[in-house]
Design a protein around this motif. Structure first.
Motif, PDB file in Angstrom:
ATOM      1  N   THR A 207     -16.570  20.057  46.785  1.00  0.00           N
ATOM      2  CA  THR A 207     -15.230  19.511  47.036  1.00  0.00           C
ATOM      3  C   THR A 207     -15.101  18.062  46.589  1.00  0.00           C
ATOM      4  O   THR A 207     -13.993  17.577  46.378  1.00  0.00           O
ATOM      5  N   ASN A 209     -16.759  16.961  43.817  1.00  0.00           N
ATOM      6  CA  ASN A 209     -17.042  16.951  42.379  1.00  0.00           C
ATOM      7  C   ASN A 209     -18.172  15.991  42.007  1.00  0.00           C
ATOM      8  O   ASN A 209     -18.136  15.328  40.967  1.00  0.00           O
ATOM      9  N   ARG A 213     -17.081  13.255  38.313  1.00  0.00           N
ATOM     10  CA  ARG A 213     -15.878  12.906  39.079  1.00  0.00           C
ATOM     11  C   ARG A 213     -15.324  11.549  38.650  1.00  0.00           C
ATOM     12  O   ARG A 213     -16.050  10.661  38.178  1.00  0.00           O
ATOM     13  N   ASN A 279     -10.981  20.265  47.718  1.00  0.00           N
ATOM     14  CA  ASN A 279     -11.147  19.623  46.415  1.00  0.00           C
ATOM     15  C   ASN A 279      -9.795  19.110  45.911  1.00  0.00           C
ATOM     16  O   ASN A 279      -8.842  19.889  45.806  1.00  0.00           O
TER      17      ASN A 279
END
Length: 487
Positions: A207, A209, A213, A279
């Motif tokens: 969630t 990443n 990210r 997420n």
């Protein structure tokens, strides 16, 4: 007179006597140091205002906390029965150790379980041999939209992150996966150098990443593309929720968040890292379906799946409707169980949130059949799978293959000390303490990982043949019996 007043009086007298003894009689310096040290501790306890027990019972109050700290150890070794331990009983742990060390998992005299206890499960054996089950069977994962399907073992290493586990533990797991030809899930902590020891890898997108990210937590598509196209990456798993803490997100305590881990995850070191419950890249059902398609394209057509613990059944059925509506399907669904494991979670979440594994597996299988899409999607079960019986039951309830996390941890030498969240794991499995982690030697432990995998599958095949099952299409729920309550 209260204990507190007695301590104050005695402490003053002892301190004065010790000092006079040292000055006048040249007494033992060590005795003086000990008396003064205990006196200082006692005065600190009396004057501090935070802890009532220590304030009222200086010095001796510390015994309470020492006993509380060692109570689980005393209970495990001297009180707990062979069948009553949690999360796993002593008999189960001994079985895993035996499998990992290539020893027979025999048990003397007879069962220690109450065969008349409500809820006890058993399998009916066949009177006559029906043939042999396929040796070390594999399952092809990948639907019509997948251009690079993966031939998976029926038992694989479930999601456990570097951070939750030590680097030597991760290396051992991956080397073991390479030796045995099964896969190793990275967990939400992302891909690390320690996952690159030759084993097949399932790359999990958590969630948060982690590993690919942007600062706001959204997926960095270019960073994901580079990692997902590596040859060792065989499948991608999108984590929606985790069994032991569904709807809460992962927890990496500050004590385990080293600079190395923080760099890999793209977060600040030495801070508590709390993954969001959802997420930010897909806030709705529709966005999740689109996200599956995006990841499939970015990875070059590799199998894409979702992992979740079932909460509200209607929401899952609604998600299946979105798959059908948009004609974008996951290649697999990993069903986690409310009784699943974790390094750290709020107790209420571990105890009271989410659907238990057997019910969830039956529900997901039934929902896919009802929607007419069961043949497009494989089901992976990841709920306390540590034995051949666990695997047999999972296949009866609809699984195509199984994942195990704590089973493989035990194969590394985990002793269920329940210190995963403290960074003080005594066996070096769930810690970032380098000295403790040295206790695990990957070149040796990897063979135990492989042994556990191979021997557990052999045990499963033996049970299947005993029940007269020789192929996957013969598994059905009626093969598993549960003791009903007596009236």
């Amino acid at each position: 007179m209260s204990y507190r007043k007695i301590f104050i009086f005695m402490s003053i007298m002892l301190s004065v006597m010790a000092i006079l003894n040292q000055l006048l009689l040249q007494g033992d310096t060590l005795v003086l140091i000990l008396i003064l040290a205990f006196s200082a501790l006692g005065w600190y306890d009396v004057l501090q205002q935070k802890n009532a027990v220590l304030r009222e019972y200086p010095i001796f109050g510390h015994l309470r906390y020492i006993l509380l700290d060692i109570a689980p150890i005393l209970h495990d070794y001297f009180v707990e029965s062979n069948t009553g331990g949690r999360p796993f009983s002593k008999n189960t742990i001994k079985l895993v150790y035996a499998r990992a060390e290539n020893k027979p998992g025999y048990h003397p005299l007879g069962t220690e379980r109450d065969f008349y206890k409500e809820g006890l499960e058993w399998i009916g054996h066949s009177m006559f041999s029906k043939g042999e089950f396929e040796d070390q069977p594999r399952v092809l994962v990948g639907g019509p939209e997948c251009t690079r399907p993966y031939s998976a073992s029926i038992l694989n290493i479930s999601a456990m992150s570097f951070g939750a586990l030590s680097k030597t533990a991760i290396q051992s797991l991956n080397k073991g996966a390479a030796l045995g030809g099964f896969s190793h899930n990275t967990g939400e902590g992302g891909l690390t150098p320690y996952h690159m020891e030759g084993g097949d890898v399932v790359l999990q997108v958590g969630t948060a990443n982690f590993g690919f990210r942007y600062p706001d937590g959204r997926l960095d598509e270019e960073a994901f593309r580079k990692k997902s196209k590596l040859d060792s990456i065989k499948m991608i798993e999108i984590k929606l929720s985790q069994g032991a803490k569904p709807g809460h997100g992962g927890v990496l305590p500050a004590a385990k968040n080293t600079p190395e881990i923080a760099k890999i995850r793209m977060v600040e070191p030495h801070t508590d890292v709390l993954s969001p419950p959802f997420n930010p890249s897909f806030p709705t059902e529709e966005k999740l379906v689109e996200f599956i398609g995006i990841l499939r394209d970015l990875s070059g057509g590799k199998p894409i799946g979702i992992k979740l613990c079932i909460g509200q059944p209607s929401e899952f059925e609604s998600l299946l409707d979105r798959f059908i509506e948009k004609e974008i399907y996951p290649d697999f669904i990993t069903v986690d169980a409310a009784e699943g494991g974790t390094g750290a979670a709020p107790l209420d979440y571990s105890n009271h949130i989410g659907m238990r594994g057997d019910d969830a597996l039956k529900f997901v299988n039934g929902a896919l059949i009802k929607k007419g899409i069961r043949d497009r999607i494989k089901i992976i079960y990841a709920g306390k799978v540590v034995s051949g019986f666990n695997m047999f039951k999972a296949f009866c309830y609809g699984a195509d293959l199984c994942n195990s996390a704590r089973g493989f941890m035990l194969s590394l030498g985990c002793i269920q000390s329940l210190k995963c969240h403290t960074d003080r794991c005594p066996t070096g499995v769930a810690t970032q303490n380098h000295e403790l982690a040295k206790g695990i030697v990957p070149n040796f432990k990897s063979h135990q990982v492989r042994n556990f995998h191979d021997n557990t599958i052999a045990d499963f095949i033996d049970i299947a043949e005993t029940a007269g099952v020789t192929s996957f299409d013969q598994f059905n729920p009626e093969l598993v019996h549960v003791v009903e309550p007596t009236t």
